[in-house]
Write a protein that holds these residues in place. Structure first.
Motif, PDB file in Angstrom:
ATOM      1  N   VAL A 202       0.828  -1.202   0.000  1.00 59.26           N
ATOM      2  CA  VAL A 202       0.000   0.000   0.000  1.00 59.26           C
ATOM      3  C   VAL A 202       0.860   1.250   0.000  1.00 59.26           C
ATOM      4  CG1 VAL A 202      -1.751   1.294   1.282  1.00 59.26           C
ATOM      5  CG2 VAL A 202      -1.865  -1.210   1.161  1.00 59.26           C
ATOM      6  N   ALA A 203       1.939   1.248   0.839  1.00 54.46           N
ATOM      7  CA  ALA A 203       2.794   2.432   0.934  1.00 54.46           C
ATOM      8  C   ALA A 203       4.195   2.026   1.367  1.00 54.46           C
ATOM      9  CB  ALA A 203       2.219   3.434   1.927  1.00 54.46           C
ATOM     10  N   VAL A 204       5.179   2.817   0.952  1.00 52.94           N
ATOM     11  CA  VAL A 204       6.564   2.687   1.424  1.00 52.94           C
ATOM     12  C   VAL A 204       7.004   4.051   1.931  1.00 52.94           C
ATOM     13  CG1 VAL A 204       7.206   0.732  -0.020  1.00 52.94           C
ATOM     14  CG2 VAL A 204       7.426   3.043  -0.920  1.00 52.94           C
ATOM     15  N   THR A 205       7.839   4.065   2.949  1.00 56.01           N
ATOM     16  CA  THR A 205       8.191   5.347   3.586  1.00 56.01           C
ATOM     17  C   THR A 205       9.663   5.735   3.436  1.00 56.01           C
ATOM     18  OG1 THR A 205       8.689   4.282   5.712  1.00 56.01           O
ATOM     19  CG2 THR A 205       6.405   4.978   5.319  1.00 56.01           C
ATOM     20  N   LYS A 206      10.530   4.827   3.018  1.00 57.66           N
ATOM     21  CA  LYS A 206      11.951   5.126   2.965  1.00 57.66           C
ATOM     22  C   LYS A 206      12.528   4.856   1.585  1.00 57.66           C
ATOM     23  CE  LYS A 206      12.157   6.219   7.329  1.00 57.66           C
ATOM     24  NZ  LYS A 206      12.422   7.614   7.766  1.00 57.66           N
ATOM     25  N   ALA A 207      13.574   5.612   1.266  1.00 57.85           N
ATOM     26  CA  ALA A 207      14.268   5.449  -0.008  1.00 57.85           C
ATOM     27  C   ALA A 207      15.685   4.981   0.242  1.00 57.85           C
ATOM     28  CB  ALA A 207      14.275   6.773  -0.777  1.00 57.85           C
ATOM     29  N   VAL A 208      16.353   4.509  -0.803  1.00 56.57           N
ATOM     30  CA  VAL A 208      17.744   4.059  -0.678  1.00 56.57           C
ATOM     31  C   VAL A 208      18.610   5.223  -0.183  1.00 56.57           C
ATOM     32  CG1 VAL A 208      19.768   3.262  -1.966  1.00 56.57           C
ATOM     33  CG2 VAL A 208      17.505   2.287  -2.446  1.00 56.57           C
ATOM     34  N   GLY A 209      19.438   4.942   0.825  1.00 55.77           N
ATOM     35  CA  GLY A 209      20.318   5.962   1.402  1.00 55.77           C
ATOM     36  C   GLY A 209      19.795   6.576   2.669  1.00 55.77           C
ATOM     37  N   GLU A 216      11.204   1.830  13.343  1.00 57.10           N
ATOM     38  CA  GLU A 216      10.609   2.870  12.498  1.00 57.10           C
ATOM     39  C   GLU A 216       9.779   2.226  11.379  1.00 57.10           C
ATOM     40  OE1 GLU A 216      12.093   7.012  10.330  1.00 57.10           O
ATOM     41  OE2 GLU A 216      13.537   5.704  11.362  1.00 57.10           O
ATOM     42  N   LEU A 217       8.669   2.878  11.015  1.00 63.16           N
ATOM     43  CA  LEU A 217       7.776   2.366   9.971  1.00 63.16           C
ATOM     44  C   LEU A 217       8.458   2.422   8.615  1.00 63.16           C
ATOM     45  CD1 LEU A 217       4.896   1.376   9.148  1.00 63.16           C
ATOM     46  CD2 LEU A 217       4.326   3.802   8.756  1.00 63.16           C
ATOM     47  N   LEU A 218       8.397   1.280   7.872  1.00 61.37           N
ATOM     48  CA  LEU A 218       9.004   1.217   6.540  1.00 61.37           C
ATOM     49  C   LEU A 218       7.953   1.076   5.435  1.00 61.37           C
ATOM     50  CD1 LEU A 218      12.066  -1.174   7.148  1.00 61.37           C
ATOM     51  CD2 LEU A 218      12.025   1.330   7.176  1.00 61.37           C
ATOM     52  N   ALA A 219       6.850   0.342   5.722  1.00 64.77           N
ATOM     53  CA  ALA A 219       5.854   0.093   4.663  1.00 64.77           C
ATOM     54  C   ALA A 219       4.534  -0.342   5.301  1.00 64.77           C
ATOM     55  CB  ALA A 219       6.362  -0.982   3.707  1.00 64.77           C
ATOM     56  N   ARG A 220       3.471  -0.287   4.458  1.00 65.21           N
ATOM     57  CA  ARG A 220       2.163  -0.836   4.838  1.00 65.21           C
ATOM     58  C   ARG A 220       1.740  -1.811   3.750  1.00 65.21           C
ATOM     59  NH1 ARG A 220      -0.209   1.816   9.042  1.00 65.21           N
ATOM     60  NH2 ARG A 220       0.630   3.879   9.588  1.00 65.21           N
ATOM     61  N   ILE A 221       1.225  -2.960   4.203  1.00 62.45           N
ATOM     62  CA  ILE A 221       0.836  -4.012   3.254  1.00 62.45           C
ATOM     63  C   ILE A 221      -0.584  -4.476   3.560  1.00 62.45           C
ATOM     64  CG2 ILE A 221       1.357  -6.372   2.462  1.00 62.45           C
ATOM     65  CD1 ILE A 221       4.270  -5.834   3.136  1.00 62.45           C
ATOM     66  N   GLU A 222      -1.370  -4.651   2.482  1.00 64.43           N
ATOM     67  CA  GLU A 222      -2.723  -5.189   2.617  1.00 64.43           C
ATOM     68  C   GLU A 222      -2.649  -6.705   2.453  1.00 64.43           C
ATOM     69  OE1 GLU A 222      -6.923  -3.841   0.874  1.00 64.43           O
ATOM     70  OE2 GLU A 222      -5.639  -4.852  -0.608  1.00 64.43           O
ATOM     71  N   SER A 223      -3.020  -7.421   3.512  1.00 64.30           N
ATOM     72  CA  SER A 223      -2.924  -8.871   3.490  1.00 64.30           C
ATOM     73  C   SER A 223      -3.872  -9.464   2.458  1.00 64.30           C
ATOM     74  CB  SER A 223      -3.258  -9.443   4.870  1.00 64.30           C
ATOM     75  OG  SER A 223      -3.364 -10.854   4.813  1.00 64.30           O
ATOM     76  N   SER A 224      -3.426 -10.403   1.671  1.00 65.65           N
ATOM     77  CA  SER A 224      -4.260 -11.056   0.651  1.00 65.65           C
ATOM     78  C   SER A 224      -5.318 -11.933   1.288  1.00 65.65           C
ATOM     79  CB  SER A 224      -3.386 -11.921  -0.276  1.00 65.65           C
ATOM     80  OG  SER A 224      -2.435 -11.128  -0.937  1.00 65.65           O
ATOM     81  N   GLU A 225      -5.108 -12.381   2.521  1.00 60.23           N
ATOM     82  CA  GLU A 225      -6.059 -13.267   3.175  1.00 60.23           C
ATOM     83  C   GLU A 225      -7.112 -12.488   3.949  1.00 60.23           C
ATOM     84  OE1 GLU A 225      -3.954 -16.047   5.570  1.00 60.23           O
ATOM     85  OE2 GLU A 225      -2.861 -16.912   3.873  1.00 60.23           O
ATOM     86  N   SER A 226      -6.658 -11.555   4.768  1.00 66.88           N
ATOM     87  CA  SER A 226      -7.625 -10.853   5.625  1.00 66.88           C
ATOM     88  C   SER A 226      -8.056  -9.509   5.058  1.00 66.88           C
ATOM     89  CB  SER A 226      -7.000 -10.620   6.999  1.00 66.88           C
ATOM     90  OG  SER A 226      -5.878  -9.737   6.893  1.00 66.88           O
TER      91      SER A 226
END
Length: 418
Positions: A202-209, A216-226
């Motif tokens: 759904v979202a990513v919060t950090k870039a290379v470097g 710290e939060l790096l990403a949000r993922i929508e579960s395929s099951e729930s």
């Protein structure tokens, strides 16, 4: 002050302070004992043997240090009214008080036409001298200073001149092997961050470097099951080395992020075949930059399973801290390892050793006074050199700025050539 020749049949004592002696006066004068004579204020003069002539009335002794093909030894020639005196009729003793408080005492025996000192007059020939002679029941005493290779430098001048000292004592002396290596990240410095459940990013919060702190939060993922969105947090602190996901991507088990900790670095050294028998795991290695600046001291690990096929070398790893971040992967560094190490009871830093006449010396330090110490040396390494004789344990000596001390000694003239 009169200068005397230093290499004739005998080498003269060089005296820079006037004789403290006096000719015998009336009974009880200057509180001297009856029958004792002290010279006073006499000018320095040279005897026929090239030595220091000490007078008391018409009695005199000429003090020389004989060192022609032998170790330095006192030879004293007595005279009365300018004529030789049978040395068997003279009792003689010389006491030397050295800088630092050491005292040397010499007795004498008649030999030919002189009195021979029993013992070696060790270098440097720098001391306060007391000569006592008894002849025909009369005691004659002379005192004078004989500095050599000595100077006085005020504490503030020494600090300004960059003079540093160390204490002579035990050290580890061995051969030095130079190694070449490159900086790598430690195997523990890499962290791979994955999603807990498969799903759509759904979202990513950090870039290379970017620098990331643990938790710290790096990403949000929508579960395929729930179909619920869950967060992905950093499991370690570090720098984002890889980001393998963008919004809309579907996770497939691969790492979303790869974090590396730049403070966890190692140096991988090449070990050449000639050193394989002497360089072993557990040895200490001094790590330096290519221009010789020391970075750290580390411990060599085990030989790595793989080697450097192109260079024909084996590989060893040493872990060093990189808290400042100055070390970068791929940076070339050098290492120094001491092999065949031996613990010796007395050593000085090799950089402190300087030439002085025909000797290798260091400059001993006593407060504001500095004086040469002639050394007999043993095993040596770039860092330490074993001392067999010439300086005592616990004595401070100059490690840096010795050129300033030497220049001051040469300027003062408190040295002579043997």
């Amino acid at each position: 002050m009169t200068k005397f020749p230093v290499r004739v049949a005998a080498a003269a004592l060089f005296l820079t302070v006037p004789l403290t002696a006096c000719s015998g006066g009336a009974e009880g004068e200057d509180k001297h004992e009856e029958g004792e004579s002290h010279g006073e204020g006499e000018e320095e003069s040279e005897g026929p043997n090239g030595g220091r002539l000490l007078k008391s009335g018409d009695f005199a002794v000429e003090v020389t240090i004989f060192e022609n093909g032998t170790e330095p030894q006192f030879r004293v020639f007595p005279t009365q009214g300018g004529k030789p005196v049978d040395p068997k009729t003279v009792q003689l003793a010389i006491t030397l008080t050295r800088l630092g408080g050491d005292i040397d005492r010499f007795s004498f025996r008649p030999q030919d036409r002189f009195l021979a000192g029993q013992g070696v007059v060790t270098e440097p020939h720098s001391f306060d001298v007391e000569v006592v002679a008894v002849v025909n029941g009369k005691r004659h005493v002379w005192k004078y200073a004989n500095p050599e290779g000595r100077t006085r430098i005020a504490a503030d001048a020494a600090k300004t001149g960059g003079i540093e000292t160390a204490i002579a004592g035990p050290a580890t002396v061995g051969e030095t092997r130079e190694l070449y290596g490159t900086v790598q990240l430690s195997p523990t410095a890499r962290s791979e961050i994955r999603g807990q459940f498969p799903g759509r990013v759904v979202a990513v919060t950090k870039a290379v470097g970017d620098y990331v702190r643990r938790g710290e939060l790096l990403a949000r993922i929508e579960s395929s099951e729930s179909l619920q969105v869950y967060p992905v947090h950093a499991t370690a602190s570090g720098v984002v080395a890889e980001r393998n996901a963008n919004p809309g991507d579907v996770t497939d088990g691969r790492a979303l992020y790869v974090l590396t900790d730049p403070s966890q670095t190692t140096v991988v050294f090449n070990i050449f075949p000639r050193d394989l028998a002497t360089i072993r795991s557990g040895m200490r290695v001094t790590v330096e930059t290519q221009d010789g600046a020391e970075i750290a001291t580390a411990t060599l690990g085990q030989y790595l399973p793989e080697g450097n096929a192109e260079a024909g070398t084996a590989l060893m790893r040493a872990t060093i801290p990189n808290r400042s971040g100055a070390l970068r992967p791929g940076m070339a560094l050098r290492g120094r390892v001491t092999v065949n190490a031996v613990n010796v009871p007395l050593a000085v830093r090799t950089e402190a050793i300087q030439p002085f006449r025909d000797f290798k010396v260091v400059y001993a330090n006593f407060g504001q006074d500095y004086e040469v110490r002639m050394l007999k040396l043993g095993r040596s390494s770039p860092e330490w050199t074993e001392v067999l004789s010439g300086i005592k344990p616990g004595v401070a000596y100059v490690t840096k700025g010795s050129f300033l001390v030497r220049a001051d000694i040469e300027k003062s003239g408190a040295s002579h050539d043997h």
